[in-house]
Every structure is written in C-alpha cells, then in structure tokens.
Design a protein around this motif. Structure first.
Motif, PDB file in Angstrom:
ATOM      1  N   TRP A  46       0.838  -1.212   0.000  1.00 44.27           N
ATOM      2  CA  TRP A  46       0.000   0.000   0.000  1.00 44.27           C
ATOM      3  C   TRP A  46       0.868   1.256   0.000  1.00 44.27           C
ATOM      4  CZ3 TRP A  46      -4.974   0.281  -1.157  1.00 44.27           C
ATOM      5  CH2 TRP A  46      -5.753  -0.868  -1.033  1.00 44.27           C
ATOM      6  N   ALA A  47       1.941   1.242   0.779  1.00 43.45           N
ATOM      7  CA  ALA A  47       2.848   2.400   0.788  1.00 43.45           C
ATOM      8  C   ALA A  47       3.446   2.597  -0.602  1.00 43.45           C
ATOM      9  CB  ALA A  47       3.962   2.204   1.821  1.00 43.45           C
ATOM     10  N   GLY A  48       3.830   1.520  -1.257  1.00 37.51           N
ATOM     11  CA  GLY A  48       4.369   1.616  -2.604  1.00 37.51           C
ATOM     12  C   GLY A  48       3.381   2.208  -3.578  1.00 37.51           C
ATOM     13  N   GLN A  49       2.123   1.860  -3.421  1.00 37.73           N
ATOM     14  CA  GLN A  49       1.092   2.404  -4.304  1.00 37.73           C
ATOM     15  C   GLN A  49       0.936   3.915  -4.081  1.00 37.73           C
ATOM     16  OE1 GLN A  49      -2.675   0.385  -3.996  1.00 37.73           O
ATOM     17  NE2 GLN A  49      -3.353   1.142  -5.969  1.00 37.73           N
ATOM     18  N   VAL A  50       0.920   4.342  -2.834  1.00 39.01           N
ATOM     19  CA  VAL A  50       0.809   5.776  -2.528  1.00 39.01           C
ATOM     20  C   VAL A  50       2.032   6.528  -3.050  1.00 39.01           C
ATOM     21  CG1 VAL A  50       0.750   7.480  -0.651  1.00 39.01           C
ATOM     22  CG2 VAL A  50      -0.711   5.454  -0.533  1.00 39.01           C
ATOM     23  N   ILE A  51       3.205   5.980  -2.814  1.00 42.57           N
ATOM     24  CA  ILE A  51       4.432   6.638  -3.274  1.00 42.57           C
ATOM     25  C   ILE A  51       4.450   6.688  -4.798  1.00 42.57           C
ATOM     26  CG2 ILE A  51       6.947   6.406  -3.398  1.00 42.57           C
ATOM     27  CD1 ILE A  51       6.725   5.202  -0.493  1.00 42.57           C
ATOM     28  N   GLY A  52       4.025   5.612  -5.454  1.00 43.70           N
ATOM     29  CA  GLY A  52       3.975   5.594  -6.915  1.00 43.70           C
ATOM     30  C   GLY A  52       3.031   6.639  -7.476  1.00 43.70           C
ATOM     31  N   CYS A  53       1.852   6.779  -6.867  1.00 45.91           N
ATOM     32  CA  CYS A  53       0.910   7.830  -7.302  1.00 45.91           C
ATOM     33  C   CYS A  53       1.545   9.200  -7.146  1.00 45.91           C
ATOM     34  CB  CYS A  53      -0.378   7.774  -6.479  1.00 45.91           C
ATOM     35  SG  CYS A  53      -1.428   6.369  -6.821  1.00 45.91           S
ATOM     36  N   THR A  54       2.191   9.420  -6.030  1.00 46.37           N
ATOM     37  CA  THR A  54       2.800  10.718  -5.744  1.00 46.37           C
ATOM     38  C   THR A  54       3.947  11.008  -6.702  1.00 46.37           C
ATOM     39  OG1 THR A  54       2.258  10.422  -3.407  1.00 46.37           O
ATOM     40  CG2 THR A  54       3.846  12.137  -3.939  1.00 46.37           C
ATOM     41  N   PHE A  55       4.815  10.033  -6.892  1.00 48.95           N
ATOM     42  CA  PHE A  55       5.988  10.228  -7.751  1.00 48.95           C
ATOM     43  C   PHE A  55       5.569  10.481  -9.193  1.00 48.95           C
ATOM     44  CE2 PHE A  55       9.873   8.737  -9.989  1.00 48.95           C
ATOM     45  CZ  PHE A  55      10.773   9.621  -9.411  1.00 48.95           C
ATOM     46  N   GLY A  56       4.493   9.816  -9.631  1.00 47.69           N
ATOM     47  CA  GLY A  56       4.015  10.000 -10.995  1.00 47.69           C
ATOM     48  C   GLY A  56       3.177  11.247 -11.192  1.00 47.69           C
ATOM     49  N   GLY A  57       2.743  11.863 -10.094  1.00 47.58           N
ATOM     50  CA  GLY A  57       1.854  13.026 -10.178  1.00 47.58           C
ATOM     51  C   GLY A  57       2.312  14.138 -11.099  1.00 47.58           C
ATOM     52  N   PRO A  58       3.542  14.622 -10.958  1.00 43.95           N
ATOM     53  CA  PRO A  58       3.959  15.756 -11.785  1.00 43.95           C
ATOM     54  C   PRO A  58       4.097  15.429 -13.271  1.00 43.95           C
ATOM     55  CG  PRO A  58       5.596  15.284 -10.066  1.00 43.95           C
ATOM     56  CD  PRO A  58       4.532  14.245  -9.977  1.00 43.95           C
ATOM     57  N   PRO A  73      13.991  16.077 -14.451  1.00 44.50           N
ATOM     58  CA  PRO A  73      13.919  15.866 -12.996  1.00 44.50           C
ATOM     59  C   PRO A  73      12.463  15.705 -12.531  1.00 44.50           C
ATOM     60  CG  PRO A  73      14.334  18.178 -13.471  1.00 44.50           C
ATOM     61  CD  PRO A  73      14.351  17.449 -14.795  1.00 44.50           C
ATOM     62  N   ILE A  74      12.276  14.840 -11.573  1.00 46.37           N
ATOM     63  CA  ILE A  74      10.970  14.673 -10.940  1.00 46.37           C
ATOM     64  C   ILE A  74      11.161  15.083  -9.489  1.00 46.37           C
ATOM     65  CG2 ILE A  74       9.139  13.068 -10.315  1.00 46.37           C
ATOM     66  CD1 ILE A  74       9.902  11.412 -12.776  1.00 46.37           C
ATOM     67  N   ASP A  79       7.987  16.008   2.108  1.00 46.97           N
ATOM     68  CA  ASP A  79       6.606  16.468   2.233  1.00 46.97           C
ATOM     69  C   ASP A  79       5.781  16.241   0.973  1.00 46.97           C
ATOM     70  OD1 ASP A  79       7.065  17.432   4.861  1.00 46.97           O
ATOM     71  OD2 ASP A  79       8.035  19.208   4.023  1.00 46.97           O
ATOM     72  N   ARG A  80       6.332  15.605  -0.037  1.00 46.75           N
ATOM     73  CA  ARG A  80       5.667  15.477  -1.338  1.00 46.75           C
ATOM     74  C   ARG A  80       4.329  14.745  -1.228  1.00 46.75           C
ATOM     75  NH1 ARG A  80       6.692  18.626  -5.483  1.00 46.75           N
ATOM     76  NH2 ARG A  80       8.611  18.770  -4.353  1.00 46.75           N
ATOM     77  N   CYS A  81       4.270  13.608  -0.524  1.00 47.31           N
ATOM     78  CA  CYS A  81       3.014  12.852  -0.397  1.00 47.31           C
ATOM     79  C   CYS A  81       1.939  13.703   0.271  1.00 47.31           C
ATOM     80  CB  CYS A  81       3.223  11.566   0.392  1.00 47.31           C
ATOM     81  SG  CYS A  81       4.132  10.284  -0.486  1.00 47.31           S
ATOM     82  N   LYS A  82       2.303  14.363   1.342  1.00 47.80           N
ATOM     83  CA  LYS A  82       1.333  15.186   2.065  1.00 47.80           C
ATOM     84  C   LYS A  82       0.845  16.330   1.186  1.00 47.80           C
ATOM     85  CE  LYS A  82       0.591  17.877   6.216  1.00 47.80           C
ATOM     86  NZ  LYS A  82       1.159  18.638   7.295  1.00 47.80           N
ATOM     87  N   TRP A  83       1.743  16.971   0.434  1.00 46.96           N
ATOM     88  CA  TRP A  83       1.356  18.098  -0.409  1.00 46.96           C
ATOM     89  C   TRP A  83       0.346  17.659  -1.462  1.00 46.96           C
ATOM     90  CZ3 TRP A  83       1.020  19.610  -5.394  1.00 46.96           C
ATOM     91  CH2 TRP A  83       0.783  20.963  -5.623  1.00 46.96           C
ATOM     92  N   TYR A  84       0.625  16.553  -2.154  1.00 51.94           N
ATOM     93  CA  TYR A  84      -0.300  16.078  -3.189  1.00 51.94           C
ATOM     94  C   TYR A  84      -1.618  15.614  -2.580  1.00 51.94           C
ATOM     95  CZ  TYR A  84       2.560  16.499  -7.335  1.00 51.94           C
ATOM     96  OH  TYR A  84       3.270  16.997  -8.392  1.00 51.94           O
TER      97      TYR A  84
END
Length: 170
Positions: A46-58, A73-74, A79-84
């Motif tokens: 689940w953490a990987g899924q959240v991080i993947g969504c966040t990393f792919g966001g931009p 650059p990405i 604070d990236r997960c919390k910001w998104y």
C-alpha cells in the motif's frame, strides 16, 4: 551450404533446450509467513502504491506518446506525499478505488458479488476518471456490470483503469 548450417544450428538449439529440462519435483514447496511479516508486506504494498501515485503526479499525462527522458527531474522531498494529498487528492484514485473494494470485502466477504463493488464506487463521493467515471454513470443509470464497462457502453473501456484497480488483489 547455408541450408546445412541453418539445419545444424536448429538441431543444436533443439538438443540444448531438450537436454536442459530438469525433472520437476512432485513435492510442492511450502512457505510460511507469520502474521506480522504478512502485515508488513501488505503495508509495504500500500505504501508503494501511494508513493507511486505521488511520484508519478507531476508527469501524469504530460508525456503522451513518448518516454520521459532521464534528464527530466521529478521533484521529491519529505513532504511530497502530504502536499499532493492535500492539494490534488484525485491523484490517489488508484488507492481510494482499491480501498472501496477492500471495504466491500470486509463487509460482505471475499465472495461479494460484482454488484456490491459496482454500487460502492458508483455511489461514493470521490472523483473518478475516464472508464471509472463512465462506468459510474452507467451504473447510476441502470447499466450494471459487466455491461457498464463494455466498449459498447463505455467509450473509455480500453483505458487502464482495471489494471490499476487490480492492485488490491495482488
């Protein structure tokens, strides 16, 4: 000459592949996991899924028809997960759709019918995109699964929504 060489190479490949076959063991391999280790693996997924969504966001939908080059650059920080999550919650549709299905399983068991899953996300208050939004519209208007996702009823039927949502099932 070329025909003989070709036949010789084909014969060599055949001999190499058939002689390398190992005899399969009839004893099944058993693996045991403690509940603690299993929970840790599930939480990691689940953490990987959240991080993947966040990393792919931009970059989501920014590079249509091409690969993102290595020099692009990405941004990433603590604070990236919390910001998104606070500023672009729709980015996490991969997660909240899965959580909806998990909730149905918790309430109705693993044999819950497709109609329960369909009604759960069709009546949820969160945002949906493409195929899921079209399926929601169909379900709310009386077109139930599997017809709600069929290409004749859903113009986004070939989107990757199901592949994304299949994450929850492993």
């Amino acid at each position: 000459m070329k025909t003989n060489l070709f036949l010789f190479l084909m014969l060599a490949v055949f001999v190499a592949t058939t002689s390398c076959n190992k005899k399969q063991s009839s004893t099944p391999v058993k693996t045991k996991l403690t509940t603690e280790i299993l929970k840790d693996k599930i939480k990691g997924g689940w953490a990987g899924q959240v991080i993947g969504c966040t990393f792919g966001g931009p970059t989501e939908f920014q590079y249509k028809g091409t690969m993102i080059q290595d020099y692009q650059p990405i941004p990433w920080d603590n604070d990236r997960c919390k910001w998104y999550y606070e500023n672009s919650p729709g980015l996490y549709d991969d997660v909240y759709m899965d959580l909806t299905f998990v909730d149905v399983f918790e309430k109705e068991g693993l044999d819950a019918p497709a109609s329960s899953h369909a009604n759960a996300f069709a009546n949820a208050e969160y945002m949906l995109w493409h195929a899921n939004q079209a399926a929601r519209y169909n379900i709310l208007n009386g077109i139930t699964p599997p017809e709600s996702g069929h290409w004749l009823n859903n113009p986004h039927a070939d989107d990757i929504d199901f592949q994304i949502e299949a994450d929850f099932a492993g």
